[in-house]
Design a protein around this motif. Structure first.
Motif, PDB file in Angstrom:
ATOM      1  N   SER A 217       0.832  -1.209   0.000  1.00  0.00           N
ATOM      2  CA  SER A 217       0.000   0.000   0.000  1.00  0.00           C
ATOM      3  C   SER A 217       0.865   1.256   0.000  1.00  0.00           C
ATOM      4  O   SER A 217       0.505   2.260  -0.633  1.00  0.00           O
ATOM      5  N   LEU A 218       1.989   1.215   0.691  1.00  0.00           N
ATOM      6  CA  LEU A 218       2.886   2.376   0.724  1.00  0.00           C
ATOM      7  C   LEU A 218       3.448   2.662  -0.660  1.00  0.00           C
ATOM      8  O   LEU A 218       3.550   3.826  -1.075  1.00  0.00           O
ATOM      9  N   ALA A 219       3.796   1.626  -1.390  1.00  0.00           N
ATOM     10  CA  ALA A 219       4.274   1.821  -2.759  1.00  0.00           C
ATOM     11  C   ALA A 219       3.183   2.429  -3.632  1.00  0.00           C
ATOM     12  O   ALA A 219       3.453   3.297  -4.474  1.00  0.00           O
ATOM     13  N   GLY A 220       1.933   1.999  -3.423  1.00  0.00           N
ATOM     14  CA  GLY A 220       0.838   2.586  -4.189  1.00  0.00           C
ATOM     15  C   GLY A 220       0.578   4.042  -3.823  1.00  0.00           C
ATOM     16  O   GLY A 220       0.296   4.868  -4.690  1.00  0.00           O
ATOM     17  N   LEU A 221       0.696   4.374  -2.534  1.00  0.00           N
ATOM     18  CA  LEU A 221       0.492   5.759  -2.112  1.00  0.00           C
ATOM     19  C   LEU A 221       1.528   6.691  -2.710  1.00  0.00           C
ATOM     20  O   LEU A 221       1.221   7.826  -3.095  1.00  0.00           O
ATOM     21  N   GLN A 222       2.755   6.232  -2.782  1.00  0.00           N
ATOM     22  CA  GLN A 222       3.808   7.076  -3.331  1.00  0.00           C
ATOM     23  C   GLN A 222       3.703   7.243  -4.833  1.00  0.00           C
ATOM     24  O   GLN A 222       4.372   8.103  -5.409  1.00  0.00           O
TER      25      GLN A 222
END
Length: 347
Positions: A217-222
């Motif tokens: 999810s963090l990769a998607g947020l960035q």
């Protein structure tokens, strides 16, 4: 001398030579060749063949591993599902669809499948929400952000066996830390690993490893453009409205990926067996009834009862069900998942 008497080579138009060469070349000059009459440019078909060979050369380790470690065992299990093989005795016979007819009429199979479905419908949304919440927190510009990310992700790298043993010790009735905390507040000790509390221990174990979902999810947020958030802020949108109308739609492919992979992993979980009071093959019945899910039933048939053929049929039924459910999920979410690039577009 007339024009007809001028040799053709003289009348052929000439093109200017490159600067500095001091000579001209004919427009019909043949391509330069080197060596024994070979062109410096390889034919297109030759280059395509070389690229194809390079592709198969570099992917051959995966292809060989997939054939030997995935396709081979699956084909062997499919053959076993039509037999009464027990793994040891040479006395086995071909029964055709007998194992499949038996499992379809077995209430234990349906009960365990239903528990696995309920567990998937409960654990997958909880893990996605928890991972997304953690990703939003560690995506903010705070101090020691890298340290927090590492600490939150560490439980995800613990092997399942280690995680099962940890939770088995934490929730032990006599010496577990969970009952120790309850004792401080004057609450009697609970049998966490028995019914009806065992299901909650499994859910806590799933949430404990939510760091894996957090990283994705963090990769998607960035990857969400900041310009969209700035435009929403200028228009007066609140943080929640921005998250709901911009962040979540752009994260929908990531959320779909987590939902599908989480569903597949949850119906194949062996965590109930790892934290069961008795986790030996002969003690499969020691698993609490609420945690006796489909893979526990498969494990019991394989190792406790020695019914390799029947257990293989159970696995193949699970494989077909996963394919069907995955197809339904993709079809149901086709109109709500936003892709930056059309996944159906041909390249």
């Amino acid at each position: 001398m007339t024009a007809e008497q001028i040799p053709e080579a003289v009348r052929r138009p000439r093109t200017a030579a490159p600067p500095g060469t001091g000579r001209t070349t004919s427009a019909h000059t043949t391509p330069t060749r080197t060596g024994a009459g070979h062109s410096t440019h390889l034919p297109r078909t030759s280059m395509t063949a070389r690229r194809r060979r390079a592709f198969y050369l570099f992917t051959s380790p995966w292809i060989i591993g997939f054939a030997l470690l995935t396709v081979g065992p699956m084909a062997y299990a499919l053959w076993l599902s039509f037999t009464t093989f027990d793994g040891i005795s040479p006395r086995w016979r071909y029964v055709g669809l007998g194992n499949y007819r038996e499992l379809l009429s077995d209430p234990v199979t349906w009960d365990s499948l239903g528990r696995a479905g309920v567990f998937a419908l409960t654990s997958v949304p909880l893990s996605i929400v928890a991972g997304l919440a953690l990703a939003v927190l560690v995506n903010r510009p705070i101090k020691a952000r890298g340290l927090f990310r590492t600490l939150l992700y560490l439980p995800a790298v613990v092997p399942p066996v280690g995680a099962g043993l940890i939770f088995k010790q934490l929730f032990n009735r006599d010496s577990g830390a969970a009952n120790g905390v309850l004792h401080v507040f004057g609450i009697d000790a609970l049998a966490w690993l028995d019914d009806p509390y065992a299901r909650y221990v499994i859910l806590m174990a799933v949430l404990w490893g939510a760091g894996n979902v957090m990283i994705i999810s963090l990769a998607g947020l960035q990857d969400v453009p900041r310009e969209l958030h700035e435009a929403a802020r200028i228009d007066g949108a609140s943080a929640w409205r921005t998250f709901r109308s911009i962040t979540v739609p752009l994260l929908s492919p990531v959320l779909l990926f987590q939902a599908v992979t989480g569903m597949i992993a949850s119906v194949q979980t062996i965590m109930p067996l790892l934290i069961a009071p008795i986790s030996t093959p002969a003690g499969v019945t020691g698993i609490p009834q609420t945690n006796y899910m489909y893979m526990m039933h498969v494990f019991a048939q394989y190792f406790a009862m020695g019914r390799y053929g029947y257990a293989s049929a159970l696995l193949w039924v699970l494989f077909v069900l996963i394919l069907v459910v995955t197809g339904i999920v993709f079809r149901a979410t086709s109109g709500v998942v936003f892709y930056n690039v059309d996944p159906e577009a041909k390249k």
